[in-house]
Design a protein around this motif. Structure first.
Motif, PDB file in Angstrom:
ATOM      1  N   SER A 111     -21.049  47.026 -14.387  1.00  0.00           N
ATOM      2  CA  SER A 111     -21.375  45.602 -14.289  1.00  0.00           C
ATOM      3  C   SER A 111     -22.188  45.347 -13.029  1.00  0.00           C
ATOM      4  O   SER A 111     -22.178  46.156 -12.088  1.00  0.00           O
ATOM      5  CB  SER A 111     -20.089  44.765 -14.235  1.00  0.00           C
ATOM      6  N   VAL A 112     -22.876  44.215 -12.996  1.00  0.00           N
ATOM      7  CA  VAL A 112     -23.620  43.823 -11.804  1.00  0.00           C
ATOM      8  C   VAL A 112     -22.671  43.676 -10.613  1.00  0.00           C
ATOM      9  O   VAL A 112     -22.983  44.084  -9.493  1.00  0.00           O
ATOM     10  CB  VAL A 112     -24.388  42.506 -12.055  1.00  0.00           C
ATOM     11  N   ALA A 113     -21.491  43.132 -10.869  1.00  0.00           N
ATOM     12  CA  ALA A 113     -20.510  42.948  -9.798  1.00  0.00           C
ATOM     13  C   ALA A 113     -20.119  44.288  -9.187  1.00  0.00           C
ATOM     14  O   ALA A 113     -20.006  44.423  -7.962  1.00  0.00           O
ATOM     15  CB  ALA A 113     -19.278  42.225 -10.335  1.00  0.00           C
ATOM     16  N   GLU A 114     -19.934  45.285 -10.022  1.00  0.00           N
ATOM     17  CA  GLU A 114     -19.533  46.610  -9.536  1.00  0.00           C
ATOM     18  C   GLU A 114     -20.630  47.237  -8.690  1.00  0.00           C
ATOM     19  O   GLU A 114     -20.365  47.830  -7.636  1.00  0.00           O
ATOM     20  CB  GLU A 114     -19.211  47.513 -10.727  1.00  0.00           C
ATOM     21  N   VAL A 115     -21.884  47.109  -9.137  1.00  0.00           N
ATOM     22  CA  VAL A 115     -23.000  47.737  -8.429  1.00  0.00           C
ATOM     23  C   VAL A 115     -23.289  47.038  -7.102  1.00  0.00           C
ATOM     24  O   VAL A 115     -23.659  47.682  -6.116  1.00  0.00           O
ATOM     25  CB  VAL A 115     -24.260  47.757  -9.327  1.00  0.00           C
ATOM     26  N   THR A 116     -23.117  45.734  -7.064  1.00  0.00           N
ATOM     27  CA  THR A 116     -23.474  44.982  -5.854  1.00  0.00           C
ATOM     28  C   THR A 116     -22.329  44.857  -4.854  1.00  0.00           C
ATOM     29  O   THR A 116     -22.562  44.445  -3.711  1.00  0.00           O
ATOM     30  CB  THR A 116     -23.965  43.565  -6.215  1.00  0.00           C
ATOM     31  N   GLU A 117     -21.112  45.216  -5.246  1.00  0.00           N
ATOM     32  CA  GLU A 117     -19.972  45.113  -4.346  1.00  0.00           C
ATOM     33  C   GLU A 117     -20.198  45.956  -3.097  1.00  0.00           C
ATOM     34  O   GLU A 117     -20.362  47.173  -3.154  1.00  0.00           O
ATOM     35  CB  GLU A 117     -18.690  45.581  -5.053  1.00  0.00           C
ATOM     36  N   GLY A 118     -20.262  45.302  -1.946  1.00  0.00           N
ATOM     37  CA  GLY A 118     -20.444  45.999  -0.678  1.00  0.00           C
ATOM     38  C   GLY A 118     -21.856  46.477  -0.406  1.00  0.00           C
ATOM     39  O   GLY A 118     -22.116  47.062   0.652  1.00  0.00           O
ATOM     40  N   ALA A 119     -22.785  46.231  -1.329  1.00  0.00           N
ATOM     41  CA  ALA A 119     -24.165  46.714  -1.159  1.00  0.00           C
ATOM     42  C   ALA A 119     -24.919  45.851  -0.155  1.00  0.00           C
ATOM     43  O   ALA A 119     -24.730  44.632  -0.088  1.00  0.00           O
ATOM     44  CB  ALA A 119     -24.895  46.713  -2.495  1.00  0.00           C
ATOM     45  N   LYS A 120     -25.796  46.468   0.625  1.00  0.00           N
ATOM     46  CA  LYS A 120     -26.660  45.762   1.566  1.00  0.00           C
ATOM     47  C   LYS A 120     -28.100  45.664   1.042  1.00  0.00           C
ATOM     48  O   LYS A 120     -28.808  44.700   1.310  1.00  0.00           O
ATOM     49  CB  LYS A 120     -26.669  46.479   2.919  1.00  0.00           C
TER      50      LYS A 120
END
Length: 266
Positions: A111-120
C-alpha cells in the motif's frame, strides 16, 4: 536436484517462460498463481536475497553445473527444467541472459501507506511506460537513496521482465506501490511535492529551500509529453535541471539520477 528434461518449448510446464504474456503472468483473476520472470544468475540471487519465492527455473544443460549451480543449491526443492542450447536459444533474448530464467511468486501489492511510512524521499513515476526507463529509474533510486517508489496505473509494471533485468534487481530492493489517488494527496502524509518540468518559474534542482524539505516526493513524467498540467499546477515546486549547449532536457531515466543524487543529499 529436481531436474526435468524438456524437448519442446510448447511443453505446458514451461509456458510461463516461453509464451505467456506479462498480463497472463500477473494472473489478476487468481493472484495466488501470479509469477514474474527473472533473468540471469546475478539478478536471481538479488531476488532470493530479498526474500522472493522461486517457483521454477529454466536453463541450458551445461548451466546445471555452471551458472545455475549456486541457485539450485539454494533452492533444492525447486523444479528445474532443462534442454538443449539450440532449443532454448529460440527464446527472445535468452542467449543474452546467460541461459538462466527463474519464475518467482509475485507478492501481494504494497500500500502507499506502507511504502511512505518513515520515508524522507520518494519518487512518483507518472505515466512512464517504457520498460527500460522504469528499470533504470529503480536502479538509480536504490543506488542514490530514494526510500520508496510510487507509480500511477498508467506506468509500466516494475516486475516486467525487461524492467527487472535493466534494474539489475533493484526493483527488489526499493519498496514500491501503485498510486491510485492524486499526487497532491501525499501532502496528507507530510510530503512536499516537486514536479520535474520545464517552466519559466521552475527552481533549480539545487535550490536550498527545496533541498531542505524534510519529506519530499519527486514527480517524474514521461519524456514525450511530460507531466500533465494539473499535476504540475498542484505541486509545491516545479523543478528543472540546468542544461548547457542548447539541450532542453534529459531522458527521464538520466534526469531521475541527477535529481535523486542532488535531493537525497542529507
Amino acid at each position: 536436484m529436481n531436474v526435468i528434461e524438456i524437448t519442446s518449448l510448447d511443453d505446458e510446464r514451461v509456458r510461463m517462460f516461453s509464451s505467456l504474456t506479462e498480463a497472463q503472468l500477473r494472473s489478476r483473476l487468481d493472484p495466488e498463481k501470479a509469477v514474474f520472470i527473472v533473468e540471469s544468475p546475478k539478478v536471481i540471487h538479488v531476488a532470493l536475497d530479498a526474500g522472493y519465492e522461486p517457483v521454477a527455473m529454466l536453463c541450458e544443460r551445461r548451466h546445471l553445473t555452471g551458472d545455475a549451480a549456486s541457485i539450485i543449491e539454494r533452492c533444492p526443492a525447486m523444479e528445474v527444467f532443462t534442454g538443449s542450447r539450440e532449443m532454448l536459444s529460440t527464446l527472445t533474448g535468452y542467449v543474452l541472459t546467460r541461459g538462466v530464467l527463474c519464475a518467482m511468486r509475485r507478492p501481494a501489492d504494497r500500500s502507499v501507506a506502507e511504502v511512505t511510512e518513515g520515508a524522507k524521499r520518494v519518487v512518483v513515476i507518472d505515466g512512464v511506460t517504457d520498460t527500460t526507463n522504469i528499470g533504470a529509474i529503480f536502479r538509480s533510486a536504490a543506488a542514490l537513496g530514494i526510500d520508496g517508489v510510487l507509480l500511477t496505473r498508467q506506468s509500466c509494471d516494475p516486475f516486467n521482465r525487461r524492467s527487472v533485468r535493466v534494474s539489475m534487481g533493484s526493483v527488489f530492493l526499493v519498496p514500491w506501490a501503485w498510486l491510485d489517488g492524486p499526487v497532491s494527496a501525499l501532502r496528507e502524509r507530510g510530503f512536499s511535492t516537486a514536479a520535474m518540468a520545464l517552466r519559466k518559474d521552475s527552481v533549480n534542482v539545487d535550490d536550498p529551500q527545496l533541498m531542505g524539505e524534510q519529506r519530499l516526493a519527486i514527480i517524474m513524467g514521461t519524456e514525450g509529453d511530460g507531466l500533465a498540467q494539473e499535476v504540475i499546477d498542484s505541486a509545491d515546486y516545479t523543478v528543472c535541471i540546468p542544461m548547457a549547449h542548447g539541450v532542453d532536457s534529459l531522458n527521464v531515466a538520466a534526469a531521475s539520477a541527477v535529481a535523486f543524487w542532488q535531493l537525497c543529499r542529507r
